[in-house]
Design an enzyme around this catalytic site. Structure first.
Site, PDB file in Angstrom:
ATOM      1  N   ASP A   1      -6.810  -1.687   5.218  1.00 36.90           N
ATOM      2  CA  ASP A   1      -6.492  -2.643   4.169  1.00 36.90           C
ATOM      3  C   ASP A   1      -6.897  -4.073   4.497  1.00 36.90           C
ATOM      4  O   ASP A   1      -6.413  -5.016   3.881  1.00 36.90           O
ATOM      5  CB  ASP A   1      -4.990  -2.608   3.871  1.00 36.90           C
TER       6      ASP A   1
ATOM      7  N   ASP B   1      -1.589  -1.069   6.151  1.00 42.05           N
ATOM      8  CA  ASP B   1      -1.586  -0.541   7.510  1.00 42.05           C
ATOM      9  C   ASP B   1      -2.548  -1.256   8.455  1.00 42.05           C
ATOM     10  O   ASP B   1      -2.685  -0.904   9.607  1.00 42.05           O
ATOM     11  CB  ASP B   1      -1.847   0.961   7.522  1.00 42.05           C
TER      12      ASP B   1
ATOM     13  N   ASP C   1       0.878  -1.152   0.000  1.00 43.16           N
ATOM     14  CA  ASP C   1       0.000   0.000   0.000  1.00 43.16           C
ATOM     15  C   ASP C   1       0.928   1.217   0.000  1.00 43.16           C
ATOM     16  O   ASP C   1       2.039   1.136   0.514  1.00 43.16           O
ATOM     17  CB  ASP C   1      -0.855  -0.063   1.270  1.00 43.16           C
TER      18      ASP C   1
END
Lengths: 123, 635
Positions: free
Chosen positions: B527, B523, B331
Site C-alpha cells: 500500500d 500493510d 485497507d
C-alpha cells in the site's frame, strides 16, 4: 540633569543593542578541506558556531569536527534535524560528525535547546 | 566543573546570607562582618559559579547572539557591581540578589538535567536490549561469538531464558518467546519451525536453533532505534514560530529591562537601587529556556513511549498531521481482517466433516486447505491416511480414504445437485460472502465448510472507538462489493469502496481528501502509494516485516487497536507541546510586566531572587509536564 544623562545613555544603549543584534552582520562561511576523497571542516563552538556556515561538496563523504570550547549547558548537544543526528559534545573535545552529502541543499543545525544555529550547504 | 558542583558551592555560600535575611528581621542577628562577609561570599559565587554564564554570554555577544546566559550574566553582574558601588558610598547593598539568583538558576539546571535524562532514556533502553553475544554453530561446534561477528546465514542456538541475538527463522525446535520489548505485545508468542524470531527478544520455555536473516543495522530493533532517534530530533512545524520568537526574544528583553530602569528612575522618581532591582528582575524572569524545552521534551517522551508499545512515530510533522485527521481509511485484507481464510461454519457432523476434509487437504498448500487443516488441528482431529490423491484444477481434490472415494471441493466438482436443506444453507453462507466447500464420500454430500477472511478480534472495537471520536471510517479493497460489505457490516465501518485496483487506492485517498484530512492504514508493503498520498500514513507490520519507509507511523504489531493508540498518542503529544508552549509564553508575558513593577499599585511585585526561583521552576515544570505524557491514558 543627572536623570537626563541616564535617559540619554539608556537610549544609546538600546540603539546599540538593536544595531548589534538585529543589524545585518556578515556571517562567517568556510569550505571544507578535501583530502583522500574525504572532506573535513572544523567548527569551533564558543558562544555560537564559527564558521557559521560550512560548504560541502555533494557526493563526497564529509565530516564536521565540532570543537567545543564553551562550557555553557546550551552547547551540551548538537542537533541536525534533517540527518537524525543528536549528539553530545564534550567540552574540550574534537567531536566528528559524519554528514550525508548525497542530497544538495541547505540544512540548519542547532544546539540542544535550539537557541544557536549553524548552517551546512551541500552543493 | 559540573552544574551540580557549582550548585552545591553556590548553595553553601548563599546559606549564611539566607540565614541573615530570615533571622535578621526577627532577632536582629547579623552576619559577622556584615557587608564585607557578603562581598566575600558573593565574589566567590560570582567567580566560581557565575563565571561560565558570563563567559558564554560574552562569546555569544561577539557572534551577535544572545541567550539565557546573557540575561543571567547581565542581571547578576549588575546587582553585584552596583552593590560594590553602593558599599563604597555607604548605601544599602544587595549582594544576596546575585548570589541567590545564581543558586536558583543552577538548581533549575540540576533538576532539568535530571528530568531531561529521564525524558531521553527511551533510546538508551532500546540500545540496552541488544544482545551481546550468540551461540553460533561453526564447523559443527557451538561457539560463543560477539554479536557483531554474527553474519546472515549463521545457525544460532538459543536455550531457555536466553536472549535471541539477531533476527532469523527457526530451523529446529519450538518455544514461547517474550517479544514485549520490541512489539509491545504483552503475551509470550508461540513459535515453531519456519516462524520468524526477532533479535533482542527473550526465549522463555523451549530450546531451538534458528538461521540468522538480518544482522546489524538491518535488524528490526536497529531499525526501530534509528527511527526513534530520528523522530526525537525532528521538529514539529509549530517549532518554527517558536524559533522566530526566541531569536529576537533576548535582545528585546534587554531593551525592556533598560526601559524599566529608566521609567522608574527618571520618570517615576524611584531611587537608583530600587529602579535597578526592577530592571534586574525583568532580566531574570525572562530566561527563555522553558520555551526551548517545550517541544523537544514532549517529542522525546511521546515518541519514546510509542516505541515501547510498538508504535513508531517518524517525526514531529507526523504528530501534527495526526492532530486534524477527519477520515481514517483502512485497507481490508490483512489490516481489518487476518489476511488469510479461517473456517467460520461447518454444516453437518462437525467431527466427521472435518476429519474427511482435513485428511484430503492435509498436503495441500492452498489457503482454504490450510484453514481447514488448522481448524481440525485446533479441535484435535487427526487426519487419516489417504491413497490415490488427485487434485482437480479449479474444482477441488479427491482421494481414497478407508476404502471409499471421498471429495472436497466446490460445486463444479460435483455432478449431483445438493439436497434442499444443504442448498439453502449454502445460499445463506454465500450471502454472508463466505466461500463454501462441499465435503462428501461415495457420491454423498456429508457436509459443508464455510471459510472467510474474518476480521481481527480487535477490529470492531477499534472502529467503534474511532467513530465515537467523531472520525469517519472507510474501507478500501480490491475484493468484490459483496465480500467487502459483509466485512464492513461485521466491524461497523461507515463506507465501503470495493473493487479498487491496487494502483488506484492512492487516487481514492486523494478524492477522500476533498472533505478533510485522511489517514490511511495499510500493510506497508503493497500500500505504499496510498500511504504516501494520505495526510498520515499508518503502516501495519507484522513482526520482522515492517516497512519503515512507507508510513509516517509504523505499527510493529499487527493489531488495529494500535491505530487508535497511535492517533491518541500523537494527539496527546501534540497537545502537550501546545500546552507547554502556552505556559512558557504566558509565563514570560505575565512575568515580565510583574517584574517591571507594573502592578506595584496592586501590591504585586517580584524580587530578582523570586524571579530566579520562578524561572528555574518554569523549565522544570515544562519537563515534568512532558514526562506526564508517560501516564496519559490512550485508547
Amino acid at each position: 540633569m543627572e536623570k537626563l544623562l541616564v535617559a540619554i545613555g539608556a537610549a544609546l544603549v538600546v540603539g546599540s543593542i538593536v544595531w548589534w543584534f538585529f543589524g545585518k552582520h556578515t556571517t562567517t562561511e568556510k569550505e571544507a578541506d578535501m583530502s583522500n576523497d574525504m572532506q573535513e571542516v572544523t567548527v569551533t563552538v564558543s558562544g555560537g558556531y564559527t564558521p557559521n556556515t560550512v560548504v560541502l561538496r555533494q557526493g563526497v563523504p564529509a565530516k564536521i569536527v565540532f570543537e567545543r570550547k564553551d562550557p555553557s549547558g546550551c552547547f551540551n548537544e548538537v542537533v541536525f534535524p534533517d540527518f537524525g543526528v543528536h549528539e553530545e559534545l564534550p567540552v574540550g573535545d574534537k567531536h566528528p560528525i559524519a554528514i550525508d552529502t548525497s542530497k544538495p541543499g541547505e540544512y540548519t543545525y542547532a544546539c540542544g535547546m535550539n537557541m544557536f544555529h549553524g548552517k551546512v550547504v551541500i552543493k | 566543573m559540573s552544574v551540580k558542583a557549582r550548585f552545591i558551592i553556590a548553595a553553601v555560600l548563599s546559606a549564611p546570607m539566607l540565614a541573615e535575611m530570615i533571622l535578621g528581621p526577627l532577632t536582629g542577628w547579623k552576619l559577622p562582618g556584615h557587608t564585607w562577609t557578603m562581598l566575600g561570599l558573593t565574589t566567590v559565587i560570582m567567580i566560581v559559579c557565575g563565571a561560565p554564564f558570563i563567559h558564554t554570554a560574552w562569546a555569544a555577544f561577539r557572534n551577535h547572539h544572545a541567550n539565557m546566559d546573557t540575561l543571567i550574566a547581565i542581571g547578576t553582574s549588575t546587582a553585584y557591581l552596583y552593590s560594590i558601588y553602593a558599599m563604597m558610598n555607604h548605601q544599602p547593598v544587595f549582594f544576596e540578589v546575585a548570589a541567590f539568583v545564581i543558586t536558583f538558576i543552577l538548581l533549575g539546571q540540576v533538576f532539568e538535567e535530571m528530568t531531561k535524562g529521564r525524558a531521553s532514556s527511551a533510546i538508551e533502553k532500546l540500545l540496552g536490549l541488544q544482545a551481546r553475544d550468540a551461540e553460533v554453530l561453526r564447523d559443527g561446534e557451538v561457539v560463543l561469538v560477539p554479536i557483531n561477528e554474527v553474519t546472515v546465514g549463521d545457525i544460532i542456538r538459543v536455550r531457555p531464558g536466553q536472549k535471541i541475538a539477531v533476527d532469523g527463522v527457526i530451523t529446529e525446535g519450538s518455544s514461547t518467546i517474550d517479544e514485549a520489548m520490541v512489539t509491545g505485545e504483552s503475551m509470550p508468542v508461540t513459535k515453531k519451525v519456519g516462524d520468524a524470531v526477532i533479535g533482542s527478544t527473550i526465549n522463555k520455555t523451549g530450546a531451538f536453533t534458528f538461521k540468522a536473516t538480518k544482522v546489524g543495522e538491518a535488524a528490526l530493533l536497529a531499525q526501530i532505534i534509528e527511527m526513534v532517534k530520528n523522530a526525537q530530533v525532528s521538529r514539529a512545524p509549530i517549532q518554527k514560530i517558536v524559533d522566530t520568537i526566541s531569536n529576537v526574544f533576548v535582545p528585546v528583553v534587554l531593551i525592556i529591562a533598560i526601559i524599566t530602569f529608566v521609567a522608574w528612575y527618571v520618570f517615576l522618581g524611584a531611587d537608583a537601587s530600587q529602579a535597578l532591582m526592577y530592571g534586574v528582575a525583568v532580566l531574570i524572569i525572562a530566561c527563555p529556556c522553558a520555551l526551548g524545552l517545550a517541544t523537544p521534551t514532549a517529542l522525546m517522551v511521546g515518541t519514546g513511549r510509542g516505541a515501547r508499545m510498538g508504535i513508531l512515530v517518524k517525526n514531529g510533522e507526523v504528530l501534527e498531521a495526526a492532530n486534524n485527521i477527519k477520515t481514517v481509511v483502512f485497507d481490508k485484507t490483512g489490516t481489518i481482517t487476518l489476511g488469510q481464510p479461517t473456517v467460520t461454519d461447518i454444516i453437518g457432523d462437525e467431527k466427521e466433516v472435518l476429519l474427511l476434509a482435513s485428511s484430503l487437504e492435509h498436503s495441500s498448500e492452498h489457503p482454504i486447505a490450510q484453514a481447514i487443516v488448522d481448524k481440525a488441528a485446533s479441535l484435535g482431529v487427526v487426519p487419516q491416511k489417504i491413497t490415490r490423491f488427485k487434485a482437480v484444477e479449479g474444482k477441488g481434490v479427491t482421494a481414497d480414504i478407508a476404502g471409499t472415494r471421498a471429495f472436497v471441493g466446490n460445486v463444479k466438482l460435483l455432478d449431483v445437485q445438493l439436497s434442499g436443506d444443504l442448498a439453502a444453507e449454502m445460499q445463506r453462507l454465500q450471502n454472508e460472502a463466505k466461500t463454501v466447500v462441499i465435503v462428501g464420500r461415495a457420491g454423498w454430500v456429508i457436509g459443508l465448510i464455510a471459510v472467510q477472511d474474518v476480521p481481527k478480534k480487535t477490529s470492531s472495537e477499534a472502529i467503534a472507538i474511532l467513530k465515537k471520536r467523531g472520525l469517519s471510517t472507510v474501507m478500501v479493497t480490491g475484493d468484490n462489493q459483496r465480500v467487502a460489505e459483509a466485512i464492513a457490516a461485521q466491524v461497523g465501518i461507515d463506507e465501503v469502496i470495493a473493487e479498487v485496483l491496487p494502483g488506484d487506492k492512492a487516487n481514492r485517498v486523494t478524492s477522500l481528501q476533498q472533505s478533510g484530512n485522511v489517514a490511511f492504514v495499510g500493510d506497508g508493503i503493497n500500500d505504499a502509494p496510498a500511504l504516501a498520498a494520505a495526510d498520515l500514513g499508518i503502516a501495519m507490520g507484522s513482526g520482522t516485516d515492517i516497512a519503515i519507509e512507507s508510513g509516517g507511523i509504523v505499527l510493529v504489531k499487527n493489531d488495529i487497536m494500535d491505530v487508535v493508540r497511535a492517533l491518541s498518542l500523537s494527539q496527546k503529544t501534540f497537545g502537550r507541546i501546545k500546552l507547554n508552549l502556552f505556559w512558557a509564553f504566558i509565563y514570560n508575558t505575565l512575568g515580565i510586566p510583574v517584574a517591571a513593577g507594573l502592578f506595584v499599585w496592586a501590591g504585586l511585585t517580584l524580587s530578582p531572587e523570586l524571579a530566579g526561583l520562578a524561572m528555574a521552576f518554569s523549565s522544570v515544570s515544562v519537563v515534568v509536564s512532558s514526562l506526564l505524557l508517560n501516564r496519559a491514558r490512550l485508547a
